[in-house]
Write an enzyme that holds these catalytic residues in place. Structure first.
Site, mmCIF file in Angstrom:
data_model
loop_
_atom_site.group_PDB
_atom_site.id
_atom_site.type_symbol
_atom_site.label_atom_id
_atom_site.label_comp_id
_atom_site.label_asym_id
_atom_site.label_seq_id
_atom_site.Cartn_x
_atom_site.Cartn_y
_atom_site.Cartn_z
ATOM 1 C CD GLU A 443 -2.700 -1.218 -0.107
ATOM 2 O OE1 GLU A 443 -2.763 -0.243 -0.876
ATOM 3 O OE2 GLU A 443 -3.158 -2.335 -0.369
HETATM 4 C C1 LIG Z 1 2.938 -9.708 0.622
HETATM 5 C C2 LIG Z 1 2.632 -8.648 -0.383
HETATM 6 C C3 LIG Z 1 1.308 -8.376 -0.701
HETATM 7 C C4 LIG Z 1 0.993 -7.424 -1.665
HETATM 8 N N1 LIG Z 1 -0.315 -7.230 -2.038
HETATM 9 C C5 LIG Z 1 -0.587 -6.482 -3.143
HETATM 10 C C6 LIG Z 1 -1.907 -6.436 -3.696
HETATM 11 O O1 LIG Z 1 -2.849 -7.035 -3.178
HETATM 12 N N2 LIG Z 1 -2.101 -5.721 -4.835
HETATM 13 C C7 LIG Z 1 -1.095 -5.051 -5.456
HETATM 14 O O2 LIG Z 1 -1.335 -4.443 -6.494
HETATM 15 N N3 LIG Z 1 0.172 -5.044 -4.939
HETATM 16 C C8 LIG Z 1 0.441 -5.753 -3.808
HETATM 17 N N4 LIG Z 1 1.720 -5.795 -3.300
HETATM 18 C C9 LIG Z 1 2.758 -5.009 -3.939
HETATM 19 C C10 LIG Z 1 3.204 -3.836 -3.085
HETATM 20 O O3 LIG Z 1 2.208 -2.852 -3.019
HETATM 21 C C11 LIG Z 1 4.552 -3.329 -3.636
HETATM 22 O O4 LIG Z 1 5.513 -4.317 -3.317
HETATM 23 C C12 LIG Z 1 4.932 -1.986 -3.105
HETATM 24 O O5 LIG Z 1 4.074 -0.999 -3.599
HETATM 25 C C13 LIG Z 1 6.379 -1.603 -3.436
HETATM 26 O O6 LIG Z 1 6.655 -1.778 -4.797
HETATM 27 P P1 LIG Z 1 7.949 -2.629 -5.212
HETATM 28 O O7 LIG Z 1 7.902 -3.920 -4.479
HETATM 29 O O8 LIG Z 1 8.023 -2.695 -6.679
HETATM 30 O O9 LIG Z 1 9.172 -1.817 -4.656
HETATM 31 P P2 LIG Z 1 9.925 -0.613 -5.395
HETATM 32 O O10 LIG Z 1 8.925 0.338 -5.928
HETATM 33 O O11 LIG Z 1 10.922 -1.183 -6.334
HETATM 34 O O12 LIG Z 1 10.671 0.076 -4.165
HETATM 35 C C14 LIG Z 1 11.953 -0.364 -3.686
HETATM 36 C C15 LIG Z 1 12.502 0.703 -2.722
HETATM 37 O O13 LIG Z 1 12.649 1.945 -3.425
HETATM 38 C C16 LIG Z 1 11.944 2.976 -2.753
HETATM 39 N N5 LIG Z 1 11.353 3.896 -3.723
HETATM 40 C C17 LIG Z 1 10.736 3.595 -4.893
HETATM 41 N N6 LIG Z 1 10.278 4.716 -5.460
HETATM 42 C C18 LIG Z 1 10.591 5.747 -4.652
HETATM 43 C C19 LIG Z 1 10.382 7.157 -4.678
HETATM 44 N N7 LIG Z 1 9.723 7.739 -5.675
HETATM 45 N N8 LIG Z 1 10.858 7.911 -3.640
HETATM 46 C C20 LIG Z 1 11.518 7.328 -2.619
HETATM 47 N N9 LIG Z 1 11.742 6.011 -2.532
HETATM 48 C C21 LIG Z 1 11.282 5.223 -3.534
HETATM 49 C C22 LIG Z 1 10.869 2.265 -1.943
HETATM 50 O O14 LIG Z 1 10.466 3.039 -0.823
HETATM 51 C C23 LIG Z 1 11.584 0.981 -1.548
HETATM 52 O O15 LIG Z 1 12.358 1.202 -0.398
HETATM 53 C C24 LIG Z 1 2.040 -6.707 -2.295
HETATM 54 C C25 LIG Z 1 3.370 -6.961 -1.948
HETATM 55 C C26 LIG Z 1 3.671 -7.931 -1.033
HETATM 56 C C27 LIG Z 1 5.121 -8.214 -0.730
#
Ligand SMILES: Cc1cc2nc3c(=O)[nH]c(=O)nc-3n(C[C@H](O)[C@H](O)[C@H](O)COP(=O)(O)OP(=O)(O)OC[C@H]3O[C@@H](n4cnc5c(N)ncnc54)[C@H](O)[C@@H]3O)c2cc1C
Length: 605
Positions: A443
């Site tokens: 989220e």
């Molecule tokens: C168990 C689990 C359940 C989930 N459930 C759902 C679901 O039901 N539906 C759904 O759609 N998604 C779901 N997700 C996905 C989840 O919302 C994402 O993992 C999350 O939004 C982060 O995206 P990412 O994993 O690609 O990380 P990334 O976006 O790659 O982020 C990696 C790091 O970079 C930082 N970062 C990235 N962009 C910025 C920025 N602009 N400024 C500062 N820092 C930044 C982040 O804070 C983080 O520390 C789920 C994930 C998990 C692990």
């Protein structure tokens, strides 16, 4: 298998916050909540507590150990007992608690639903994610779906016969939703959706016969970026006009993720339209999907914030029980007749009080925000609605960021209270820490919340809304700093100082943003923490003021009420003073993050 650890819903605490901090009576008096009589509220809380304690909590450990598994039939199978528990929620109509009676809901306040959600998340967070996401999906369809979509889907989603999901994330589109690639091509009265979504919570399961996926995808002529994303309903099984289930749609659960925690919650990789396109139905207007999805996300953000509180409460109960039981030498100053439990070692007391105080602070913030959601939607006066909406907007990133980071810290403190036994899986303390770890990530990570706080909630209106809230907190602090009660006086004075620090930090953000937007961005998570610390102090001060007032009026519940000013005093002396250090980091710290190049800071790649 190890026995499940017990959970006792803190009904008295919840009732106190509902009545005295969130204003349950005022919320129940809003138009549309005619059924929220005091008797109804009591009965809902009592029954929800029984389900949490007797049905959901005993399944928490089972879910952790067995997890969800993808069967050879292509279906994600949940752990033993989860299907029966889901049926109990369906039979009780629990899923429909906050929804429109026109579609089968109970029409009760979001505030009351929040209290129910707290208990369920404490009891079993991996399970509670399913009703949480289903409620979010109902919200989106209710607000933006056509009448036909509402008639076809809402009754069964509200009853819980079908569940809902939120399909946003793709391999290349996590925090950056502009990178969304899934496509939707018009095909008569529907669209053909293709693409892959990852990490989808309850993306597949065996709890219900159908699953209603809310999916973000692009139309062929959509503009690039976030303004070209539309929202679609894509059911697992197509639904005939009479509501009966039709053919299997092209939504395939490719795999389930192996995770650090919340093992009981199936996290699915979903493939849409492998054989040409999954039938999808547009929600609202084209290209406005992200805006609609934010309805689900804001709902989910406050609920994930709630998970921070809920898991901390569960971890605290377990740590306290252990600390009363475990003996290690004689606590300092021990005398005959006293308990020798480690609970009486000064540092264990510090750890436990740190948990208790922060838990009460989080509960105050979250229930205040939940009440504001009800006011924003139901108040008869437009100005009151607008004020409440601004408060919700401001509190959402603070609550999501601070309550989840704090929840994680407190789950870790619970392990610390257990000593080595905390690190051993059998006690269950480790599960809470593993489960809590996701809350700062999904989220929107804490950084994404902090970006939202700085950009949309502070810079956009020049800090007006944030400073208005700080004015209110400072006024309370000023009032209490002249109080006859010692604990209230200290709390008031520390609150005034902390507000002063927050004001300085905000003023710096407003100026620094004009020089270089990277500077406030580098300080954003620290500012969010500072705002969380202050908001928590605000709520504990409010609680302490109410309690001291009631004691003065002769309320006989002295044990419960006299703990409130002491808890506020603990927070005022252990947590609020951190505001000065956080302010210093906000103002002085960005340069060391942003002044040098990547290579200068971290070496060559
Ligand atoms: C168990 C689990 C359940 C989930 N459930 C759902 C679901 O039901 N539906 C759904 O759609 N998604 C779901 N997700 C996905 C989840 O919302 C994402 O993992 C999350 O939004 C982060 O995206 P990412 O994993 O690609 O990380 P990334 O976006 O790659 O982020 C990696 C790091 O970079 C930082 N970062 C990235 N962009 C910025 C920025 N602009 N400024 C500062 N820092 C930044 C982040 O804070 C983080 O520390 C789920 C994930 C998990 C692990």
């Amino acid at each position: 298998m190890t026995a499940a650890t017990p959970y006792t819903p803190p009904q008295k605490e919840i009732r106190f916050v509902l009545d005295h901090l969130a204003g349950m009576a005022d919320v129940a008096a809003l138009p549309g909540f005619e059924d929220a009589s005091p008797d109804m509220v009591d009965s809902i809380l009592g029954e929800a507590a029984k389900i949490a304690e007797n049905v959901l909590a005993p399944l928490n450990r089972i879910g952790d150990i067995q997890g969800a598994k993808l069967g050879t039939d292509g279906v994600a199978h949940t752990a033993e007992g989860w299907g029966v528990a889901w049926q109990a929620l369906v039979e009780g109509g629990w899923n429909g608690l906050p929804f429109d009676p026109a579609h089968g809901g109970m029409g009760l306040p979001n505030l009351l639903n929040t209290a129910v959600q707290e208990m369920w998340h404490s009891a079993n967070m991996a399970f509670a994610l399913c009703p949480m996401l289903t409620q979010g999906a109902v919200n989106a369809v209710q607000l933006y779906g056509s009448e036909a979509l509402k008639d076809l889907y809402l009754p069964r989603m509200i009853s819980g016969e079908w569940t809902g999901t939120m399909n946003i994330t793709e391999p290349q589109a996590g925090s950056d939703l502009a990178a969304t690639r899934s496509r939707a091509v018009p095909n008569g009265d529907h669209y053909l959706v293709t693409g892959q979504k990852i990490f989808i919570t309850y993306g597949d399961h065996d709890l219900t016969e159908n699953i209603v996926h809310l999916v973000l995808a692009r139309l062929p002529d959509a503009p690039a970026g976030v303004k070209g994303i539309s929202l679609f309903v894509v059911p697992k099984f197509l639904v005939e006009p009479d509501g009966s289930l039709g053919a299997r749609n092209q939504v395939k659960c490719v795999s389930l993720e192996h995770k650090l925690g919340i093992h009981g919650s199936p996290t699915a990789v979903l493939s849409f339209g492998d054989e040409g396109g999954a039938a999808g139905f547009l929600v609202g207007e084209p290209n406005r999907g992200l805006e609609y999805m934010f309805t689900m996300m804001n709902h989910a953000r406050l609920n994930v914030a709630m998970q921070g509180l809920a898991i901390a409460e569960r971890a605290y109960q377990q740590a306290l029980a252990y600390a009363r039981d475990r003996v290690q030498g004689k606590p300092l100053g021990w005398s005959e007749g006293q308990s020798k439990g480690i609970v009486n070692h000064p540092d264990v007391r510090r750890l436990l009080m740190g948990m208790k105080a922060r838990i009460e602070a989080m509960r105050g913030i979250l229930y205040t925000a939940a009440a504001a959601v009800d006011v924003a939607h139901h108040h008869a006066d437009e100005a009151a609605r607008d004020r409440a909406a601004l408060l919700v907007d401001l509190l959402t990133p603070i609550a999501k960021g601070w309550c989840t980071e704090t929840g994680q810290q407190l789950a870790s403190d619970s392990v610390q209270v257990h000593g080595g036994m905390g690190f051993i899986e059998e006690t269950g303390a480790a599960q809470h820490l593993r489960d809590a770890r996701i809350t700062t990530i999904y989220e929107g990570t804490t950084a994404i919340q902090a970006n939202d706080l700085i950009n949309r909630k502070i810079l956009r209106d020049g800090g007006v809304t944030a400073n208005r809230l700080l004015d209110e907190i400072a006024a309370l602090g000023g009032e209490l700093s002249g109080h006859a009660d010692d604990a209230l006086r200290v709390t008031g004075a520390e609150l005034v100082s902390a507000v002063h620090e927050a004001r300085q930090a905000i003023a710096w953000v407003l100026t620094a943003a004009k020089q270089d937007p990277r500077l406030p961005a580098a300080a954003s998570v620290t500012l969010l923490e500072l705002m969380g610390v202050v908001a928590g102090g605000w709520q504990l001060a409010r609680a302490a003021k109410v309690a001291v007032g009631r004691l003065a009026e002769g309320d006989a519940d002295t044990a419960f009420l006299s703990a409130k000013p002491l808890t506020a005093h603990f927070y005022a002396t252990h947590v609020l003073p951190k505001a000065a250090a956080l302010r210093a980091t906000v103002i002085n710290g960005s340069a060391s993050v942003m002044a040098l190049s990547e290579e200068q800071l971290f070496g060559a790649a």
